[in-house]
Design a protein around this motif. Structure first.
Motif, PDB file in Angstrom:
ATOM      1  N   TRP A  41      -0.022   2.721  -6.627  1.00  0.00           N
ATOM      2  CA  TRP A  41      -0.763   1.941  -5.861  1.00  0.00           C
ATOM      3  C   TRP A  41      -2.313   2.340  -5.415  1.00  0.00           C
ATOM      4  CZ3 TRP A  41      -3.567   1.419  -0.748  1.00  0.00           C
ATOM      5  CH2 TRP A  41      -3.998   0.494  -0.407  1.00  0.00           C
ATOM      6  N   LEU A  42      -3.274   2.324  -5.948  1.00  0.00           N
ATOM      7  CA  LEU A  42      -5.080   3.444  -5.206  1.00  0.00           C
ATOM      8  C   LEU A  42      -5.486   2.485  -4.264  1.00  0.00           C
ATOM      9  CD1 LEU A  42      -6.232   4.876  -8.856  1.00  0.00           C
ATOM     10  CD2 LEU A  42      -4.563   5.687  -6.803  1.00  0.00           C
ATOM     11  N   GLY A  43      -5.195   1.072  -4.018  1.00  0.00           N
ATOM     12  CA  GLY A  43      -6.015   0.070  -3.432  1.00  0.00           C
ATOM     13  C   GLY A  43      -6.019  -1.379  -3.578  1.00  0.00           C
ATOM     14  N   PRO A  44      -5.780  -1.671  -2.437  1.00  0.00           N
ATOM     15  CA  PRO A  44      -6.225  -3.689  -2.560  1.00  0.00           C
ATOM     16  C   PRO A  44      -5.874  -3.914  -4.404  1.00  0.00           C
ATOM     17  CG  PRO A  44      -7.920  -3.216  -1.047  1.00  0.00           C
ATOM     18  CD  PRO A  44      -7.185  -1.879  -1.980  1.00  0.00           C
ATOM     19  N   PRO A  93       1.346  -1.189   0.188  1.00  0.00           N
ATOM     20  CA  PRO A  93      -0.343   0.119  -0.748  1.00  0.00           C
ATOM     21  C   PRO A  93       1.108   1.238  -0.230  1.00  0.00           C
ATOM     22  CG  PRO A  93      -0.963  -1.609   1.780  1.00  0.00           C
ATOM     23  CD  PRO A  93       0.055  -2.350   1.011  1.00  0.00           C
ATOM     24  N   ASN A  94       0.529   1.817  -0.635  1.00  0.00           N
ATOM     25  CA  ASN A  94       1.007   4.001  -0.354  1.00  0.00           C
ATOM     26  C   ASN A  94       2.409   3.895  -1.165  1.00  0.00           C
ATOM     27  OD1 ASN A  94      -1.435   4.877   0.131  1.00  0.00           O
ATOM     28  ND2 ASN A  94      -0.765   4.139   2.135  1.00  0.00           N
ATOM     29  N   ALA A 138       0.859   8.388  -1.918  1.00  0.00           N
ATOM     30  CA  ALA A 138      -0.311   8.610  -0.770  1.00  0.00           C
ATOM     31  C   ALA A 138      -1.321   9.601  -1.567  1.00  0.00           C
ATOM     32  CB  ALA A 138       0.148   9.641   0.504  1.00  0.00           C
ATOM     33  N   GLN A 139      -2.483   9.152  -1.047  1.00  0.00           N
ATOM     34  CA  GLN A 139      -3.619  10.047  -1.500  1.00  0.00           C
ATOM     35  C   GLN A 139      -4.459  10.310  -0.098  1.00  0.00           C
ATOM     36  OE1 GLN A 139      -6.615   6.788  -3.829  1.00  0.00           O
ATOM     37  NE2 GLN A 139      -5.401   6.000  -2.742  1.00  0.00           N
ATOM     38  N   THR A 140      -4.158  11.591  -0.352  1.00  0.00           N
ATOM     39  CA  THR A 140      -4.671  12.123   1.153  1.00  0.00           C
ATOM     40  C   THR A 140      -5.407  13.610   0.640  1.00  0.00           C
ATOM     41  OG1 THR A 140      -4.154  13.400   3.144  1.00  0.00           O
ATOM     42  CG2 THR A 140      -2.347  13.482   1.299  1.00  0.00           C
TER      43      THR A 140
END
Lengths: 103, 191
Positions: free
Chosen positions: B68-71, B55-56, B141-143
């Protein structure tokens, strides 16, 4: 502001998350056969626990994944977080922890 | 019918961005082809270049990047292919495995932040730790940055090179926000 531990992304700020209500509410086995009253209970009735409570949360500003969390509704502290594929916390475990936080 | 020319959403900000000093350099990246892949994690090894499963993180993917945006979700970009070529190439690889691919080239634009002080600028509106010790090259990171949802990529191991992917409709807001945040590092002249 408190940090919430996303099971995928790690600790992130609370504003990145959305609340999804009580977790582990079972969908009726035969939805077409339940009475209106039973259906209303499924749709609208939720526990109003003081103490540790199993909840659904969504990391909406990050990985957008839903996860389950055990949060203490009295202190707002997150006790643990679980991915959706993890087994749900045992009911007695929740009840025991609930008693331990009772005044 | 008049020809419709594609204009960059940050065209109106280009002079303001060019005026920034090198310590807080902000440049709007040219358009690149991007596609979102949804694929079961077990099948992620299928693409010729493996997708990052931690992740990330992000990884080099051909001429572009795989983020990576999600599993079970990744953002692929390519600087040499057209959006149609990228989508077709990825589709051929993932559809037999039960995955899907969607062209999202028009969704996000990139802002490249370079310079010794850009970490301080980002820290004004981003709560995650951007120190290179924990957010070195290869991390993403998605933030939230300010009020805008962004995908943040670390391109350097010393914390002076970041790529911010922001939705095109938020780009103007974010450019204004970044210019304001960079103000304290921008020398002003009275004349």
């Amino acid at each position: 502001m408190q940090l919430i531990e996303c099971p995928w992304c790690g600790p992130r700020e609370e504003v990145e998350f959305h609340y999804g209500g009580q977790a582990h509410v079972p969908y009726p086995d035969a939805p077409a056969e339940v009475s209106d009253e039973e259906w209303a209970h499924y749709v609208f009735f939720r526990d109003n626990t003081k103490g540790r409570f199993a909840e659904r949360w969504c990391h909406s500003a990050g990985c957008r994944r839903w996860f389950n969390a055990i949060r203490d509704t009295a202190t707002y502290r997150f006790e643990s977080v679980h991915r959706l594929d993890a087994p749900q916390p045992h009911a007695t475990e929740l009840a025991r922890s609930r008693r331990s936080t009772a005044p | 019918m008049a020809e419709l020319l594609r204009t960059h959403p940050l065209q109106a900000w280009s002079t303001a961005l060019e005026r920034l000093p090198d310590t807080v350099g902000i440049t709007a990246e040219p358009f690149v082809a991007m596609a979102v892949v949804r694929l079961g994690a077990a099948a992620s090894e299928a693409l010729d270049a493996a997708l990052p499963t931690v992740p990330n993180t992000w990884a080099q993917h051909g001429t572009g990047r795989a983020v990576w945006l999600g599993p079970d979700e990744w953002l692929l970009s390519s600087t040499t292919e057209t959006p149609e070529q990228l989508e077709a190439r990825i589709r051929a690889a993932v559809v037999p495995l039960g995955g899907s691919v969607t062209d999202v080239s028009a969704q996000r634009i990139g802002l490249r932040l370079t310079g010794a002080r850009v970490r301080d600028v980002l820290a004004k509106g981003c709560s995650i730790d951007l120190h290179p010790r924990v957010f070195g090259r290869g991390n993403s990171a998605q933030t939230l940055l300010g009020q805008a949802g962004v995908v943040l990529l670390a391109l350097s191991d010393v914390g002076d090179d970041f790529l911010v992917l922001v939705r095109a409709s938020f780009a103007g807001y974010l450019a204004d926000w970044l210019l304001d945040a960079a103000l304290e590092f921008t020398p002003t002249h009275d004349s």
